[in-house]
Each structure stands twice: as structure tokens, then as C-alpha cells.
Scaffold this motif. Structure first.
Motif, PDB file in Angstrom:
ATOM      1  N   GLY A 204      10.096 -16.372  -2.433  1.00 21.58           N
ATOM      2  CA  GLY A 204       9.420 -15.797  -1.279  1.00 21.58           C
ATOM      3  C   GLY A 204       9.050 -16.845  -0.244  1.00 21.58           C
ATOM      4  O   GLY A 204       9.222 -16.633   0.966  1.00 21.58           O
ATOM      5  N   LEU A 205       8.551 -17.993  -0.705  1.00 22.91           N
ATOM      6  CA  LEU A 205       8.182 -19.062   0.227  1.00 22.91           C
ATOM      7  C   LEU A 205       9.406 -19.611   0.956  1.00 22.91           C
ATOM      8  O   LEU A 205       9.358 -19.879   2.160  1.00 22.91           O
ATOM      9  CB  LEU A 205       7.466 -20.185  -0.531  1.00 22.91           C
ATOM     10  CG  LEU A 205       6.105 -19.811  -1.146  1.00 22.91           C
ATOM     11  CD1 LEU A 205       5.545 -20.974  -1.949  1.00 22.91           C
ATOM     12  CD2 LEU A 205       5.116 -19.389  -0.068  1.00 22.91           C
ATOM     13  N   LEU A 206      10.510 -19.755   0.230  1.00 16.23           N
ATOM     14  CA  LEU A 206      11.743 -20.247   0.861  1.00 16.23           C
ATOM     15  C   LEU A 206      12.255 -19.271   1.916  1.00 16.23           C
ATOM     16  O   LEU A 206      12.666 -19.677   3.009  1.00 16.23           O
ATOM     17  CB  LEU A 206      12.819 -20.472  -0.205  1.00 16.23           C
ATOM     18  CG  LEU A 206      12.682 -21.729  -1.067  1.00 16.23           C
ATOM     19  CD1 LEU A 206      13.716 -21.719  -2.183  1.00 16.23           C
ATOM     20  CD2 LEU A 206      12.833 -22.991  -0.215  1.00 16.23           C
ATOM     21  N   LEU A 207      12.220 -17.988   1.600  1.00 13.43           N
ATOM     22  CA  LEU A 207      12.687 -16.985   2.560  1.00 13.43           C
ATOM     23  C   LEU A 207      11.791 -16.942   3.793  1.00 13.43           C
ATOM     24  O   LEU A 207      12.265 -16.682   4.908  1.00 13.43           O
ATOM     25  CB  LEU A 207      12.729 -15.609   1.899  1.00 13.43           C
ATOM     26  CG  LEU A 207      13.755 -15.418   0.773  1.00 13.43           C
ATOM     27  CD1 LEU A 207      13.670 -14.016   0.203  1.00 13.43           C
ATOM     28  CD2 LEU A 207      15.164 -15.702   1.261  1.00 13.43           C
ATOM     29  N   GLY A 208      10.492 -17.193   3.589  1.00 16.20           N
ATOM     30  CA  GLY A 208       9.581 -17.202   4.725  1.00 16.20           C
ATOM     31  C   GLY A 208       9.761 -18.414   5.616  1.00 16.20           C
ATOM     32  O   GLY A 208       9.581 -18.335   6.837  1.00 16.20           O
ATOM     33  N   MET A 209      10.129 -19.547   5.029  1.00 12.76           N
ATOM     34  CA  MET A 209      10.259 -20.787   5.792  1.00 12.76           C
ATOM     35  C   MET A 209      11.618 -20.930   6.461  1.00 12.76           C
ATOM     36  O   MET A 209      11.767 -21.717   7.396  1.00 12.76           O
ATOM     37  CB  MET A 209      10.008 -21.987   4.867  1.00 12.76           C
ATOM     38  CG  MET A 209       8.593 -22.042   4.313  1.00 12.76           C
ATOM     39  SD  MET A 209       8.323 -23.396   3.153  1.00 12.76           S
ATOM     40  CE  MET A 209       8.382 -24.805   4.263  1.00 12.76           C
ATOM     41  N   SER A 210      12.610 -20.194   5.988  1.00 17.33           N
ATOM     42  CA  SER A 210      13.963 -20.323   6.543  1.00 17.33           C
ATOM     43  C   SER A 210      14.454 -18.969   7.044  1.00 17.33           C
ATOM     44  O   SER A 210      14.662 -18.048   6.254  1.00 17.33           O
ATOM     45  CB  SER A 210      14.920 -20.865   5.474  1.00 17.33           C
ATOM     46  OG  SER A 210      16.253 -20.811   5.923  1.00 17.33           O
ATOM     47  N   LYS A 211      14.645 -18.857   8.354  1.00 13.39           N
ATOM     48  CA  LYS A 211      15.174 -17.616   8.918  1.00 13.39           C
ATOM     49  C   LYS A 211      16.605 -17.366   8.452  1.00 13.39           C
ATOM     50  O   LYS A 211      17.021 -16.221   8.257  1.00 13.39           O
ATOM     51  CB  LYS A 211      15.122 -17.675  10.443  1.00 13.39           C
ATOM     52  CG  LYS A 211      13.709 -17.635  11.014  1.00 13.39           C
ATOM     53  CD  LYS A 211      13.729 -17.626  12.539  1.00 13.39           C
ATOM     54  CE  LYS A 211      12.308 -17.557  13.098  1.00 13.39           C
ATOM     55  NZ  LYS A 211      12.301 -17.559  14.589  1.00 13.39           N
ATOM     56  N   THR A 212      17.349 -18.448   8.259  1.00 13.55           N
ATOM     57  CA  THR A 212      18.735 -18.307   7.803  1.00 13.55           C
ATOM     58  C   THR A 212      18.791 -17.696   6.410  1.00 13.55           C
ATOM     59  O   THR A 212      19.552 -16.751   6.158  1.00 13.55           O
ATOM     60  CB  THR A 212      19.437 -19.679   7.791  1.00 13.55           C
ATOM     61  OG1 THR A 212      19.397 -20.231   9.109  1.00 13.55           O
ATOM     62  CG2 THR A 212      20.881 -19.537   7.338  1.00 13.55           C
TER      63      THR A 212
END
Length: 255
Positions: free
Chosen positions: A87-95
């Protein structure tokens, strides 16, 4: 005790009494539905001797609940260990968000009744299959809330991190984690509720000892009072788990 606190006690008790009355009336018109008194008479052995083990499924209700809670704890822990960083990765990266969001939206609504057979195919044993189903069904609220928490971080926070020239690691630990923690805990609360729902279904399908397995066995044996006992137990434990997570979430927001 002031009037407000009294209402907090009286109103829930009134609701329980009303449901009990409806149950009593319904039992008069539905022949196979036991009344509250009959349910108590036929189920009191499981309540008065909650730790007694008489057979694989013939055990005290506390023992059965313990087996279910242990499985839920393992599956829930696995789910949040996977869901939190994702979840944190998806939030930090729009790609990454654009790449994986459609997949998440496809996988998220799949029923545990569909995941469990797949788990049995992969692991060939009921216990790891149940943990697999719990983890994969319960992780999505944590993923979604974690990503939403990162996206909700004010731009000023990011600007301060740049001005202070914080490294990516320190930005993550000093900005991202503290700001998203309330969102993550909300996700944990939702994930735990889903995990409890999944374990009941998993035990019913696999016939493993636990509240769900006990419920399914008693249904096959046509012992309806025990079905009601298991159903009430499932509800009470689910309520307690939600309240505990709610208290932890409130405490976190206050601090």
C-alpha cells in the motif's frame, strides 16, 4: 453515573432484549428454530465447561474459539505484512499505482470460497490453504488505506523534507510513516474483520476444529441449538475484535 453514560448501557441492553424477544416469537412459528431457553439448555455444556475436550469437534466453546483465533492471527499477520508495504509503495509511486490498481480491483472482490480451493490445490493441506485465503482476502483494506494515506500527505510535508534534505529513508520514516499511520490502522481494523469472516468459511469448508468447523458439523447433525451457539459466538468475537482495534486506533489518533 450521569444520564449520558447510563444511556450507553441501557440502549445496547434494550436492543439485545428486543432481539431476544424477536427470537422467542420467531421460535414459536418456526418449528426447527430453538427458543433462547432451549438453546441454553442444549448448549450449556459447551459454556459451563468451556475448556473441556471430549473429541475433535466436541470441545468447549473457548477451545473452539481459540483454534479459530490462532488461525486468524496467523493469516491476518501475513496479510498486513504483505499489504502494508504494498500500500505504501502504491501511494508513493503513481506509476506503480496505475500499473497494479486494476489488478487489485479485480482480485479484491473475489470470495474466500473461491480462494480456498486454489489454496488447497497449491498447498495440498487445509491449514496453509486457510491461512492463504485469510491473508489474500484480508490484505486489500490495508493496501487501499495505506495508499490513500500516502496520497493524503500534505504537500507542505514533502516540501519540508526537501528543504531539510532528508534522505529517502529518513523521509519515509519521519514523514510517510507518521502521517499514514492512522490510515493504516483503519485498514488493519477492516482487514481483521474480513479475516474473521474468512476463517469461519474456511473451517466450514475444510472441517477443521474451530467455531466454523463446529457450526458445520452441528448443521450436518441437525442440532440447531448448537448452530445458534456457534453463530452467537462468531458475532461476539467479531464484535470484541472490532472494539479492540477501534480502541487501538483511537489511542493512536490521540497520541
Amino acid at each position: 453515573m450521569n444520564a449520558k453514560r447510563l444511556l450507553h448501557i441501557v440502549l445496547p441492553l434494550s436492543g439485545i432484549a428486543l432481539v431476544g424477544l424477536v427470537w422467542l416469537v420467531a421460535s414459536q412459528s418456526v418449528p426447527d428454530l430453538p427458543s433462547p431457553l432451549r438453546t441454553w439448555e442444549e448448549s450449556k455444556l459447551y459454556l459451563l465447561k468451556p475448556l473441556e475436550k471430549r473429541g475433535e469437534m466436541d470441545q468447549g466453546i473457548v477451545l473452539l474459539a481459540y483454534y479459530s483465533l490462532v488461525r486468524v492471527s496467523k493469516g491476518f499477520l501475513l496479510g498486513i505484512l504483505l499489504g502494508t508495504p504494498l500500500g505504501l509503495l502504491l501511494g508513493m509511486s503513481k506509476t506503480l499505482h496505475r500499473m497494479f490498481d486494476p489488478i487489485i480491483q479485480i482480485l479484491r472482490p473475489i470470495s474466500p470460497l473461491a480462494w480456498l480451493p486454489l489454496g488447497l490445490v497449491i498447498f495440498r493441506k487445509s491449514e496453509p490453504a486457510a491461512l492463504f485465503a485469510i491473508a489474500i482476502c484480508s490484505m486489500w483494506p490495508t493496501v487501499i488505506n495505506g495508499a490513500a494515506g500516502v496520497r493524503a500527505i500534505p504537500q507542505d510535508y514533502w516540501n519540508v523534507a526537501r528543504v531539510l534534505r532528508l534522505s529517502p529513508f529518513r523521509t519515509f520514516t519521519k514523514v510517510v510513516i507518521p502521517a499514514t499511520l492512522p490510515y493504516i490502522f483503519t485498514g488493519y481494523r477492516l482487514s481483521l474483520g474480513i479475516a474473521w469472516l474468512v476463517i469461519v468459511a474456511s473451517e466450514m469448508l475444510t472441517g477443521t476444529p474451530g467455531v466454523g468447523g463446529f457450526l458445520w458439523q452441528e448443521y450436518n447433525s441437525l442440532i440447531y441449538a448448537h448452530i445458534l451457539l456457534a453463530t452467537i459466538t462468531i458475532g461476539v468475537i467479531g464484535f470484541a475484535l472490532d472494539r479492540l482495534m477501534g480502541m487501538a486506533e483511537t489511542r493512536l489518533r490521540v497520541t
